[in-house]
Scaffold this motif. Structure first.
Motif, PDB file in Angstrom:
ATOM      1  N   ILE A 151      35.453  49.953  40.380  1.00 57.63           N
ATOM      2  CA  ILE A 151      34.838  48.354  40.278  1.00 57.63           C
ATOM      3  C   ILE A 151      33.730  48.076  41.199  1.00 57.63           C
ATOM      4  O   ILE A 151      33.091  47.022  40.297  1.00 57.63           O
TER       5      ILE A 151
ATOM      6  N   PHE B 140      33.916  40.072  39.930  1.00 55.35           N
ATOM      7  CA  PHE B 140      34.508  40.800  40.525  1.00 55.35           C
ATOM      8  C   PHE B 140      34.104  41.624  41.004  1.00 55.35           C
ATOM      9  O   PHE B 140      34.928  43.441  41.315  1.00 55.35           O
TER      10      PHE B 140
ATOM     11  N   GLY C 268      36.263  44.875  44.058  1.00 53.89           N
ATOM     12  CA  GLY C 268      35.827  45.854  44.521  1.00 53.89           C
ATOM     13  C   GLY C 268      35.788  45.774  46.414  1.00 53.89           C
ATOM     14  O   GLY C 268      36.387  47.062  46.938  1.00 53.89           O
TER      15      GLY C 268
END
Length: 496
Positions: A99, A130, A134
């Motif tokens: 990610i 996003f 991660g």
């Protein structure tokens, strides 16, 4: 002949110990990305304000670009906490790494339809969310695996190695993230600021790429395979909550307070420096920002050593009390310090150093070692998520505090955060010293024994613990003594 045997034994012990460090490196070093990607956005924010003064000022991106990653981080910490406990520490780390690689690259190339600036800012905001997921995955997967791997090291060195490959990595990321935009500015100049911020963000993909192979080769920590509940027919969440709720609450509050101040000061350090040196160029602001971030490293290094000698609880309390004293001094003398930039940076740097010496180094260490292996990922994830909520709140509250006290252009406005943070630091120190247990070198194994005994006393079938039947029901060996608050356990012969 005996000398030769002794030398051979010493060399074998050295290489055996050295081999045990690699899982710690692979597990914990991913947090470098947390420090880099969270901190670099402060410099990127400064550049975006220069490039797009009207679009950026009138856009929600003013706050969202810098703080949306925290929201993603909370989701990542909670979801990966479950994944790392119920599936695999290794799988959680690999997914989190992928990610970070993908969305760091996407951030660098963020673009709006038809070259739209608002569209570009919206895309950057989405990608940052996003990235946060991660980063969040690194905490309950990487840090927890790092703590369990450190349990295989020689007694007396376990805490320092956990800190060096978790919080020190975050702090090193802070330093590199401050230096990278400055280097890019030297290379590209003021006429190519778009290149500066895009490359600075894109370089965030390199750290997770560098450890991806190591993580593919990792094996699950032995402590995890012996105590996991992933074979259990049902997880006794009610029993777990009764056993750990109060301790988790205390750890979470301390982490909230620390991140509230630490990340907020990190994000607004460029703003504060600009106020102190209002006529300076962007080069000078970025340069002084590098110097400020360098102060994180000695505090983190000294705190790592102190965590072994003093213990995490005493180290944390010592750090926050000293930090509060320096913070009060800064607030009281701010009008004098702001006219002497070198003095300001030194005192402000000491303030940051003490924060890393205490809670920066020790709160993750405490969170990873005050619960049993079976629930460590979720316990750690909840505590870390609470901390990130504190960081998220801080990025919104700090500007309000400054504004209500008089604004960024006034002495009172820039004094206010130091009054607030210093008072909260003292409160967190009191919580740590009075409500947290002492944490010894053998705490992970001792806490697993204590938790197993508790489950047995409540009638839960402990044969469900572990990955196979060879790792269950070794509890209550007569040479092991466990205290509720002291974590006393017999030291293994190999650790002496």
């Amino acid at each position: 002949m005996s000398d030769t045997v002794e030398q051979t034994h010493t060399a074998a012990s050295f290489y055996k110990q050295k081999g045990k460090i690699w899982p710690i490196v692979a597990s914990g070093a991913g947090l470098f990305s947390d420090g880099y990607l969270n901190n670099v956005i402060g410099s990127v924010n400064t550049i975006l304000k220069i490039l797009y003064p009207h679009e950026y000022a009138n856009s929600p991106a003013t706050r969202n670009v810098s703080s949306i990653a925290f929201a993603g981080t909370v989701i990542g910490q909670l979801s990966f906490g479950y994944i790392s406990d119920h599936y695999s520490r290794k799988q959680g780390m690999i997914i989190a790494t992928l990610i970070l690689i993908i969305f760091s690259i996407l951030c660098s190339g963020a673009w709006g339809a038809g070259g739209s600036i608002p569209g570009m800012l919206a895309a950057l905001t989405a990608y940052r969310f996003f990235i946060g997921i991660g980063i969040g995955g690194e905490y309950p997967a990487g840090s927890v695996a790092c703590a369990e791997a450190s349990n295989d090291l020689k007694s007396g060195h376990r805490n320092r190695y956990f800190v060096l490959f978790t919080n020190f990595m975050i702090d090193f990321g802070f330093v590199v993230s401050a230096f990278t935009p400055l280097v890019m500015l030297w290379i590209c100049g003021m006429n190519h600021l778009t290149t500066v911020w895009r490359v600075s963000l894109g370089l965030g993909a390199i750290p997770p790429l560098s450890i991806f192979y190591l993580r593919l080769k990792l094996e699950e920590p032995e402590q995890f395979t012996k105590n996991t509940m992933r074979r259990a027919r049902s997880v006794p969440y009610l029993l777990i909550l009764r056993f750990y709720w109060f301790r988790l609450f205390v750890v979470s509050i301390i982490w909230f307070i620390y991140d509230f101040s630490a990340y907020s000061f990190g994000l607004y350090s460029t703003t504060i420096l600009t106020a102190v040196i209002p006529d300076s160029s962007l080069y000078k602001s970025f340069g002084w920002n590098v110097v400020l971030n360098l102060f994180y490293l000695p505090g983190s290094m000294l705190g790592a050593l102190a965590a072994d000698y003093l213990g995490p609880r005493v180290t944390l309390a010592t750090g926050v009390v000293l930090q509060a004293i320096v913070g009060y001094i800064m607030a009281g003398l701010y009008s004098q310090l702001k006219n002497h930039i070198a003095a300001f940076v030194v005192v402000y740097g000491i303030f940051q150093t003490l924060g890393e010496f205490g809670p920066g180094d020790c709160i993750g260490l405490i969170a990873s070692k005050t619960c049993a292996t079976a629930v460590r990922g979720q316990y750690y994830g909840i505590a870390a998520a609470t901390g990130k909520i504190g960081a998220f709140v801080g990025t919104y509250v700090f500007p309000v505090i400054i504004s209500n006290a008089g604004g960024e252009t006034t002495v009172k406005g820039l004094q206010a955060p130091f009054w607030v943070s210093s008072s909260l630091a003292i409160f967190s120190g009191i919580l740590a010293i009075t409500l947290l247990p002492r944490i010894g070198q053998d705490v992970i194994a001792a806490e697993d024994d204590r938790f197993r005994e508790y489950l047995m006393s409540k009638g839960w079938d402990v044969t469900q613990l572990g990955d196979d039947d060879t790792t269950i029901n070794e509890f209550a060996s007569p040479d092991v003594g466990v205290e509720y608050m002291g974590y006393e356990k017999k030291v293994d012969e190999d650790d002496k």
